[in-house]
Design an enzyme around this catalytic site. Structure first.
Site, PDB file in Angstrom:
ATOM      1  N   GLY A 109       0.827  -1.203   0.000  1.00 48.88           N
ATOM      2  CA  GLY A 109       0.000   0.000   0.000  1.00 48.88           C
ATOM      3  C   GLY A 109       0.858   1.248   0.000  1.00 48.88           C
ATOM      4  O   GLY A 109       2.067   1.210   0.283  1.00 48.88           O
ATOM      5  N   CYS A 110       0.241   2.376  -0.323  1.00 49.99           N
ATOM      6  CA  CYS A 110       0.982   3.636  -0.412  1.00 49.99           C
ATOM      7  C   CYS A 110       1.512   4.067   0.957  1.00 49.99           C
ATOM      8  O   CYS A 110       2.700   4.349   1.117  1.00 49.99           O
ATOM      9  CB  CYS A 110       0.108   4.716  -1.029  1.00 49.99           C
ATOM     10  SG  CYS A 110      -1.546   4.844  -0.328  1.00 49.99           S
ATOM     11  N   TYR A 111       0.634   4.109   1.961  1.00 46.49           N
ATOM     12  CA  TYR A 111       1.083   4.498   3.299  1.00 46.49           C
ATOM     13  C   TYR A 111       2.126   3.511   3.846  1.00 46.49           C
ATOM     14  O   TYR A 111       3.141   3.933   4.407  1.00 46.49           O
ATOM     15  CB  TYR A 111      -0.102   4.549   4.261  1.00 46.49           C
ATOM     16  CG  TYR A 111      -1.027   5.739   4.127  1.00 46.49           C
ATOM     17  CD1 TYR A 111      -0.550   7.041   4.229  1.00 46.49           C
ATOM     18  CD2 TYR A 111      -2.389   5.559   3.935  1.00 46.49           C
ATOM     19  CE1 TYR A 111      -1.418   8.131   4.151  1.00 46.49           C
ATOM     20  CE2 TYR A 111      -3.259   6.644   3.851  1.00 46.49           C
ATOM     21  CZ  TYR A 111      -2.773   7.926   3.958  1.00 46.49           C
ATOM     22  OH  TYR A 111      -3.631   8.987   3.885  1.00 46.49           O
ATOM     23  N   THR A 149       4.282   1.734   2.285  1.00 46.84           N
ATOM     24  CA  THR A 149       5.571   1.908   1.613  1.00 46.84           C
ATOM     25  C   THR A 149       6.360   3.041   2.260  1.00 46.84           C
ATOM     26  O   THR A 149       7.535   2.881   2.613  1.00 46.84           O
ATOM     27  CB  THR A 149       5.347   2.203   0.110  1.00 46.84           C
ATOM     28  OG1 THR A 149       4.719   1.065  -0.480  1.00 46.84           O
ATOM     29  CG2 THR A 149       6.663   2.494  -0.604  1.00 46.84           C
ATOM     30  N   SER A 150       5.716   4.193   2.413  1.00 46.14           N
ATOM     31  CA  SER A 150       6.410   5.340   3.002  1.00 46.14           C
ATOM     32  C   SER A 150       6.810   5.060   4.445  1.00 46.14           C
ATOM     33  O   SER A 150       7.921   5.362   4.884  1.00 46.14           O
ATOM     34  CB  SER A 150       5.516   6.580   2.927  1.00 46.14           C
ATOM     35  OG  SER A 150       6.160   7.696   3.489  1.00 46.14           O
TER      36      SER A 150
END
Lengths: 343, 343, 343, 343
Positions: A146-148, A150-151
């Site tokens: 997911g995007c969150y 990953t960061s």
């Protein structure tokens, strides 16, 4: 090397098109959607004159015959079923949804709808490119992060793995642009209500929470439930995660930075910012970079970790292509050398 | 009742003009700036036809003679000197800058320039309207709170005073619109570089930190240094503070909400949001409200507290007028009943 | 093939860096600015880890020795002097400023400062790539067109040249994002005053007016002064010109579109939109496209022509590289195949 | 004086609530919508603690009994039917939709759905407050002008009535914020696709065209069809119309401004800007002003007229309340003295 995309009309799908259009090795063989028959520029006029392909219906047999890799840029709930339809066929599958990331019981609790087939979830390799390179290289089925997550994960990995922090007190304050919510319409992502606004949402209930915790626990068994809060920013692209952790002893900012630099020095998409500087989200727009800055506060003994990505790139389509590169034996950066679009 | 404004060309000054223009009791007697002689609409064309007053030079004697209250909407460094110039004159002073908020040694450390006269700092009443009503009513000199401290303190007060949380581990993730940076030009607040961006700044070094800590310690002696992080949002007005604290025992969200409601029930500008809802910054735009939402997470034992204000209103000019009302024996809400401008 | 850039710290310079970084044939040999000695990522952190070059002082002899082309991304007033400094040296010069576009007397009238050397102005080839291909291929000195003129001229050329419209009544309503104003700071391009705003500026006085008229007159001697109005949009990149002209006889939209299509069919960066559709500025963001849509209104006998470009790409750096390609005998699209960044 | 609002959940309805909440004479007796039973703050959380009224079902008899004026803030197609339902009842009706503005045949052609009852259309007074004061004062049924027509007509009236321009060649380039499209969801008004964008829409087909032409023709029989183009701005509130007309003889800007000033000097909401200055849309945000600037270009003999309004205020709810004031014998500015919210 032929690839196909399913779910091409969403923002993740559109970003895959942008990347793959100039990829030196991958050729977009077919694009698929439930809205079949129209040329893709009808849906996305920015592709007019660039791409004339029409959307086709989703026929797994035909896709598996034509292509070596298929990207599932479909929503949670759909992707799991598609992954199953491709199961056993001679095609590699990269799923960008959340369907294959966490076990069925957790999925049900956080996603609130029926989980995918458990054996698929077990088989799927979690495609956090920088950390699972070997498994990805050998995988047939990738669950793209997911995007969150990953960061968050890229920016916490070194200190969690090296045991520099109290594993019971991780707090992540996350902020995302509206493209992260996808292309379906909603009041909160309408211009008049998102603009000049900042909204907190799914407080302590975001479905990316268990995904982050699971990976953190793999790295450090002492990890306890994290606090994870998400905010909707009035921007189109970009995620920033600001994480707060308690250091186990007195480290200086420069010691922490050294660790990050050494951990990531071979990784082309991770940029560790110099001491006293921090990345802002626009500095990675349109690119596959994850930029990280840190500051250790001697007053409090806490470390602040700031990480930014373009949610459609490193947070979705960019990392998916990075994984496709790895699965195909290519340089992981192939076709991903976009300089950020600034300003 | 005549009032004067010094520093009228900044955003805080302009907002004072907007409020006072329709105030039922205060009359704008004179406006002052170093840019004297021009009508104010020359600087702010939105006031054309509404206000013809010209900017005048700053003559404390004359101002004290004409007006009963003077607002100092001047920058830190200037305000302290002006407050001194008004000292001993028969006029009440409300300073919107940071000059009179913290002791000289802390000021020097965090503001990095010369502090104001210490006796003035000691004399000044900290104008957090909801908590210092009596001192404000009796004051001659008000130090109006900073924008971030207002949002942070109003939303932490009940739980800090009532000892519901671990006082050693407060983390505040704060986000502000660009008008908070004032009207002077800078690269980071230029449109091309602020738009579609989120920037973290002054990490662990923001000058509002000691102001927040000082007030928290007044409420609870056990308070230890907080972690306070500020982000620049691509919006013009609005602050959100998302605070993370460890509960000392198992409280439910509804118990916490009850406490907030009972603490603030007589206060017209504090709106405690119903369980499972949270305020967004646009919902207070142009108004003097501070809206608060909370969630107690049973997984982690932590409480998330979300608070929003319009930084130019409750975070500056609105609270200044609220204090002027209190000092003048008026209803504290007089002239401040702006309905938020939504959308 | 080595190239150098002068004026690298402005937005035009930064965009040249983005393009040239991946150009298949051009190598950035050196970058120059009055802010010498710092690595470019110090000025532009998005280039951190991508480009380590330091800014150098401007030494025309050395630049001419090292590079085959120099881009002048410097402001009007500076560029003319630099072009003169390079005059006679064995290096091709592409100037992105307005200094070499119009005769000295007109320059003085519209730019209000001293014009460049007249012989240079005469020598310079106007680099409207689609229309002056041959002259560009043979040129030593290119005057790269302005952003507004590029959008206006490309979208009016077919109907002006073919005499389809009344040449005495052209009205162009133009709108631009703030990056068009460059990187120097100003109140009107500050976030708080540009956001949620639309501003009209330089009404009937924009310095691009004579540049547009001059080229239109070259195409059609009957052209009379045009009405040209510019607006500042709250976006970073993008120009739209909406032009209004009187048709000399009854043409249908589809007849006009056929003309545009046939005129531009060999030009890779001009996209003529299908009947009843119009381009929006975001559909060309980050790309070198100029997209055009038209509608002939039978009620009024007027034609509406809508054209969009990214002002930093086709309106500046993109067209400059396109011209460099042509001058170097390369495919004019080399290194310019950016798919628009959407959304 | 009791008033009711139907269609309260749209943006026009919400703006009526904001205005009427502090109106000195009008009392919001009831609010209505098809979404009945919920308190209005459930739909609009910014009203939490300010307004507890619940939405009620639409019962014309009951409304007519309770209130003296009803505002129809309902969409075109619905308003006409509601106006009919109130016909003959003892209540004044102000309709904010387009249903009662133009004759049935034109309505069918431009709105593409069934027109309202013709006798109602004939009976309705066109509520352009500055120009129809007497008819409005005597009216039972008001057709409140559209947002674009208000800005266009107020800024063209003096020169059209006084015959200063060629009546056959009027061109209006109009730009609006997204709140003008209402609160229903659409792709073009979603944040990700409206932000950083400018879109032209309904080219030569906007339904406000005949409304503008009809009023212009009432003022000047020589008026021929106008060219009217609409653009969607990435802002929430605000309209700018930039109009281009041919002057019939050589007038200076200052002569034109004198005419405007004398025509509008008694009208509190029209602000004529000084020579060489022009209004921007943010300078009227949240207020009922219409600001106008002009420039006569001696090169072309054309006049540029720039006009701005807040589309939800002077373009909708503000003008509706202004008309209600006039109908009720109040000062037309009662409750409308909002200073623009700037920045």
């Amino acid at each position: 090397m032929n690839v196909s995309i399913i779910g091409t009309t969403g923002y993740g799908g559109a970003e895959l098109l942008r990347i793959l259009q100039h990829h030196p090795e991958f050729n977009i063989k077919s694009i698929h959607s439930t809205k079949e028959d129209l040329p893709i520029w009808n849906e996305y006029p920015h592709l007019y004159g660039i791409m004339d392909k029409a959307l086709q219906k989703i026929d797994p047999d035909q896709i598996a015959e034509q292509s070596e890799i298929v990207f599932l840029a479909t929503p949670s709930g759909i992707s799991g079923k598609l992954a199953e339809a491709f199961s056993g066929k001679s095609i590699k599958v990269i799923d960008l949804s959340g369907d294959l990331r966490i076990p069925a019981d957790e999925y049900l609790e956080w996603y609130k709808h029926e989980p995918a087939n458990e054996s698929l979830v077990e088989k799927a390799v979690y495609g956090l490119s920088e950390w699972h390179h070997e498994e990805i290289a050998a995988a047939e089925l990738i669950s793209n992060p997911g995007c969150y997550p990953t960061s968050t994960l890229l920016s916490l990995a070194p200190i969690v793995k090296e045991n520099l922090i109290d594993p019971t007190g991780i707090i992540v304050d996350a902020k995302s642009g509206v493209s992260g919510a996808g292309r379906s319409l909603s009041r909160t992502t309408s211009y008049a209500e998102a603009n000049e606004n900042l909204r907190v949402y799914k407080v302590n209930q975001h479905q990316h929470t268990p995904e982050i915790e699971q990976q953190l626990m793999n790295w450090n068994a002492g990890i306890k439930p994290i606090t994870f809060t998400t905010h909707l920013l009035p921007i189109t692209r970009g995620i920033m995660t600001t994480s707060y952790v308690q250091l186990t002893k007195e480290y200086t900012t420069s010691q922490i930075l050294e660790l990050f630099q050494s951990v990531y020095e071979k990784h082309p998409f991770i940029r560790i910012r110099p001491e006293n500087t921090f990345p802002s989200v626009k500095e990675v727009a349109g690119s596959n970079y994850c930029d990280i800055g840190v500051h250790a506060d001697s007053r409090t003994g806490r470390l602040t970790v700031v990480s930014v990505i373009d949610n459609l790139m490193k947070g979705a389509a960019g990392q998916a292509v990075q994984n496709a590169n790895i699965m195909s034996g290519l340089d992981e950066a192939a076709g991903l050398g976009f300089v950020p679009l600034y300003p």
